[in-house]
Design a protein around this motif. Sequence first.
Motif, PDB file in Angstrom:
ATOM      1  N   MET A   2       0.823  -1.195   0.000  1.00  0.00           N
ATOM      2  CA  MET A   2       0.000   0.000   0.000  1.00  0.00           C
ATOM      3  C   MET A   2       0.867   1.259   0.000  1.00  0.00           C
ATOM      4  O   MET A   2       1.961   1.273   0.565  1.00  0.00           O
ATOM      5  CB  MET A   2      -0.905   0.032   1.230  1.00  0.00           C
ATOM      6  CG  MET A   2      -1.980  -1.013   1.246  1.00  0.00           C
ATOM      7  SD  MET A   2      -3.318  -0.655   2.403  1.00  0.00           S
ATOM      8  CE  MET A   2      -2.537  -0.790   3.982  1.00  0.00           C
ATOM      9  N   SER A   3       0.339   2.317  -0.627  1.00  0.00           N
ATOM     10  CA  SER A   3       1.014   3.610  -0.597  1.00  0.00           C
ATOM     11  C   SER A   3       0.773   4.260   0.766  1.00  0.00           C
ATOM     12  O   SER A   3      -0.069   3.816   1.550  1.00  0.00           O
ATOM     13  CB  SER A   3       0.461   4.508  -1.702  1.00  0.00           C
ATOM     14  OG  SER A   3      -0.849   4.948  -1.372  1.00  0.00           O
ATOM     15  N   GLY A   4       1.486   5.349   1.038  1.00  0.00           N
ATOM     16  CA  GLY A   4       1.297   6.073   2.290  1.00  0.00           C
ATOM     17  C   GLY A   4      -0.127   6.577   2.438  1.00  0.00           C
ATOM     18  O   GLY A   4      -0.699   6.540   3.536  1.00  0.00           O
ATOM     19  N   LEU A   5      -0.720   7.015   1.340  1.00  0.00           N
ATOM     20  CA  LEU A   5      -2.107   7.488   1.370  1.00  0.00           C
ATOM     21  C   LEU A   5      -3.049   6.341   1.707  1.00  0.00           C
ATOM     22  O   LEU A   5      -3.909   6.468   2.589  1.00  0.00           O
ATOM     23  CB  LEU A   5      -2.492   8.126   0.035  1.00  0.00           C
ATOM     24  CG  LEU A   5      -3.951   8.527  -0.130  1.00  0.00           C
ATOM     25  CD1 LEU A   5      -4.383   9.536   0.923  1.00  0.00           C
ATOM     26  CD2 LEU A   5      -4.201   9.063  -1.533  1.00  0.00           C
ATOM     27  N   GLU A   6      -2.873   5.203   1.053  1.00  0.00           N
ATOM     28  CA  GLU A   6      -3.748   4.051   1.308  1.00  0.00           C
ATOM     29  C   GLU A   6      -3.609   3.549   2.745  1.00  0.00           C
ATOM     30  O   GLU A   6      -4.608   3.210   3.383  1.00  0.00           O
ATOM     31  CB  GLU A   6      -3.439   2.920   0.320  1.00  0.00           C
ATOM     32  CG  GLU A   6      -3.858   3.238  -1.100  1.00  0.00           C
ATOM     33  CD  GLU A   6      -3.304   2.242  -2.106  1.00  0.00           C
ATOM     34  OE1 GLU A   6      -2.259   1.608  -1.818  1.00  0.00           O
ATOM     35  OE2 GLU A   6      -3.901   2.111  -3.177  1.00  0.00           O
ATOM     36  N   GLU A   7      -2.389   3.533   3.241  1.00  0.00           N
ATOM     37  CA  GLU A   7      -2.166   3.097   4.624  1.00  0.00           C
ATOM     38  C   GLU A   7      -2.856   4.035   5.605  1.00  0.00           C
ATOM     39  O   GLU A   7      -3.502   3.584   6.558  1.00  0.00           O
ATOM     40  CB  GLU A   7      -0.669   3.047   4.931  1.00  0.00           C
ATOM     41  CG  GLU A   7       0.026   1.862   4.318  1.00  0.00           C
ATOM     42  CD  GLU A   7       1.510   1.853   4.652  1.00  0.00           C
ATOM     43  OE1 GLU A   7       1.871   2.151   5.813  1.00  0.00           O
ATOM     44  OE2 GLU A   7       2.297   1.551   3.743  1.00  0.00           O
ATOM     45  N   ALA A   8      -2.738   5.338   5.379  1.00  0.00           N
ATOM     46  CA  ALA A   8      -3.360   6.312   6.276  1.00  0.00           C
ATOM     47  C   ALA A   8      -4.882   6.235   6.193  1.00  0.00           C
ATOM     48  O   ALA A   8      -5.567   6.355   7.215  1.00  0.00           O
ATOM     49  CB  ALA A   8      -2.871   7.718   5.950  1.00  0.00           C
ATOM     50  N   LEU A   9      -5.415   6.004   4.997  1.00  0.00           N
ATOM     51  CA  LEU A   9      -6.868   5.863   4.857  1.00  0.00           C
ATOM     52  C   LEU A   9      -7.363   4.644   5.631  1.00  0.00           C
ATOM     53  O   LEU A   9      -8.406   4.695   6.297  1.00  0.00           O
ATOM     54  CB  LEU A   9      -7.264   5.761   3.382  1.00  0.00           C
ATOM     55  CG  LEU A   9      -7.154   7.047   2.568  1.00  0.00           C
ATOM     56  CD1 LEU A   9      -7.321   6.759   1.081  1.00  0.00           C
ATOM     57  CD2 LEU A   9      -8.157   8.084   3.037  1.00  0.00           C
ATOM     58  N   ALA A  10      -6.611   3.568   5.568  1.00  0.00           N
ATOM     59  CA  ALA A  10      -6.979   2.363   6.318  1.00  0.00           C
ATOM     60  C   ALA A  10      -6.867   2.604   7.818  1.00  0.00           C
ATOM     61  O   ALA A  10      -7.731   2.193   8.600  1.00  0.00           O
ATOM     62  CB  ALA A  10      -6.103   1.187   5.891  1.00  0.00           C
ATOM     63  N   GLU A  11      -5.822   3.283   8.227  1.00  0.00           N
ATOM     64  CA  GLU A  11      -5.602   3.557   9.642  1.00  0.00           C
ATOM     65  C   GLU A  11      -6.703   4.464  10.216  1.00  0.00           C
ATOM     66  O   GLU A  11      -7.051   4.368  11.391  1.00  0.00           O
ATOM     67  CB  GLU A  11      -4.231   4.210   9.827  1.00  0.00           C
ATOM     68  CG  GLU A  11      -3.693   4.115  11.210  1.00  0.00           C
ATOM     69  CD  GLU A  11      -2.229   4.527  11.290  1.00  0.00           C
ATOM     70  OE1 GLU A  11      -1.510   3.902  12.079  1.00  0.00           O
ATOM     71  OE2 GLU A  11      -1.800   5.464  10.585  1.00  0.00           O
ATOM     72  N   ALA A  12      -7.265   5.322   9.382  1.00  0.00           N
ATOM     73  CA  ALA A  12      -8.332   6.230   9.827  1.00  0.00           C
ATOM     74  C   ALA A  12      -9.584   5.479  10.257  1.00  0.00           C
ATOM     75  O   ALA A  12     -10.416   6.020  10.981  1.00  0.00           O
ATOM     76  CB  ALA A  12      -8.671   7.216   8.709  1.00  0.00           C
ATOM     77  N   LEU A  13      -9.717   4.231   9.836  1.00  0.00           N
ATOM     78  CA  LEU A  13     -10.875   3.410  10.198  1.00  0.00           C
ATOM     79  C   LEU A  13     -10.643   2.579  11.455  1.00  0.00           C
ATOM     80  O   LEU A  13     -11.531   1.844  11.885  1.00  0.00           O
ATOM     81  CB  LEU A  13     -11.227   2.487   9.033  1.00  0.00           C
ATOM     82  CG  LEU A  13     -11.578   3.180   7.713  1.00  0.00           C
ATOM     83  CD1 LEU A  13     -11.739   2.151   6.603  1.00  0.00           C
ATOM     84  CD2 LEU A  13     -12.814   4.036   7.870  1.00  0.00           C
ATOM     85  N   SER A  14      -9.491   2.708  12.034  1.00  0.00           N
ATOM     86  CA  SER A  14      -9.126   1.899  13.197  1.00  0.00           C
ATOM     87  C   SER A  14      -9.997   2.218  14.410  1.00  0.00           C
ATOM     88  O   SER A  14     -10.380   3.370  14.618  1.00  0.00           O
ATOM     89  CB  SER A  14      -7.664   2.156  13.560  1.00  0.00           C
ATOM     90  OG  SER A  14      -7.343   1.518  14.778  1.00  0.00           O
ATOM     91  N   PRO A  15     -10.268   1.213  15.246  1.00  0.00           N
ATOM     92  CA  PRO A  15     -10.954   1.495  16.508  1.00  0.00           C
ATOM     93  C   PRO A  15     -10.039   2.206  17.516  1.00  0.00           C
ATOM     94  O   PRO A  15     -10.508   2.767  18.489  1.00  0.00           O
ATOM     95  CB  PRO A  15     -11.358   0.104  17.019  1.00  0.00           C
ATOM     96  CG  PRO A  15     -10.484  -0.853  16.293  1.00  0.00           C
ATOM     97  CD  PRO A  15     -10.084  -0.210  15.004  1.00  0.00           C
ATOM     98  N   SER A  16      -8.742   2.209  17.257  1.00  0.00           N
ATOM     99  CA  SER A  16      -7.777   2.847  18.147  1.00  0.00           C
ATOM    100  C   SER A  16      -7.709   4.351  17.881  1.00  0.00           C
ATOM    101  O   SER A  16      -7.389   4.779  16.769  1.00  0.00           O
ATOM    102  CB  SER A  16      -6.390   2.234  17.931  1.00  0.00           C
ATOM    103  OG  SER A  16      -5.383   3.061  18.487  1.00  0.00           O
ATOM    104  N   TRP A  17      -7.962   5.150  18.924  1.00  0.00           N
ATOM    105  CA  TRP A  17      -7.890   6.597  18.750  1.00  0.00           C
ATOM    106  C   TRP A  17      -6.478   7.021  18.361  1.00  0.00           C
ATOM    107  O   TRP A  17      -6.302   7.943  17.563  1.00  0.00           O
ATOM    108  CB  TRP A  17      -8.359   7.332  20.013  1.00  0.00           C
ATOM    109  CG  TRP A  17      -7.436   7.180  21.191  1.00  0.00           C
ATOM    110  CD1 TRP A  17      -7.486   6.231  22.161  1.00  0.00           C
ATOM    111  CD2 TRP A  17      -6.299   7.983  21.492  1.00  0.00           C
ATOM    112  NE1 TRP A  17      -6.463   6.390  23.055  1.00  0.00           N
ATOM    113  CE2 TRP A  17      -5.714   7.476  22.669  1.00  0.00           C
ATOM    114  CE3 TRP A  17      -5.717   9.093  20.893  1.00  0.00           C
ATOM    115  CZ2 TRP A  17      -4.574   8.031  23.248  1.00  0.00           C
ATOM    116  CZ3 TRP A  17      -4.583   9.648  21.473  1.00  0.00           C
ATOM    117  CH2 TRP A  17      -4.032   9.117  22.628  1.00  0.00           C
TER     118      TRP A  17
END
Length: 135
Positions: A2-17
């Motif tokens: 994944m690119s940095g953008l894709e990784e950050a988009l995925a991370e934004a959905l995390s249950p972890s604040w």
Amino acid sequence: MMSGLEEALAEALSPSWAQRVRAGRHLASFADVPEAAGTLVGLLLDAEDTAVTRRAAEALARVGTVAAMRLIALAVAKADDNQADWLQTGVHDALVGLGGTQDVAAACGKLVQDPEEAVRRGAAAVSAWADDTRC
């Protein structure tokens, strides 16, 4: 991979604040990318943790571009009173830390002419926050 953008988009959905805060910081530099913009507004209006709201606002204000400030303005227009307080705190954190009120004020000056009424309203509020920080 994944690119940095894709990784950050995925991370934004995390249950972890903490992961959502990290995502907001990474995504701030992509404020002009439509895929990131919607996610960033969601982080700015995070219903589960005010730290996410505060840090996303701070990261976007540090970027200070018209695209970044437009997202904050949209969030301000949609925010409840508590969220608006944390958005203001995040913007304030960025401005005090960098003394970057001129970039934010200039971007908001452009946004008060935006065709979208919510953006104009939010930009006026953020502009007032920047003025208060300068005093």
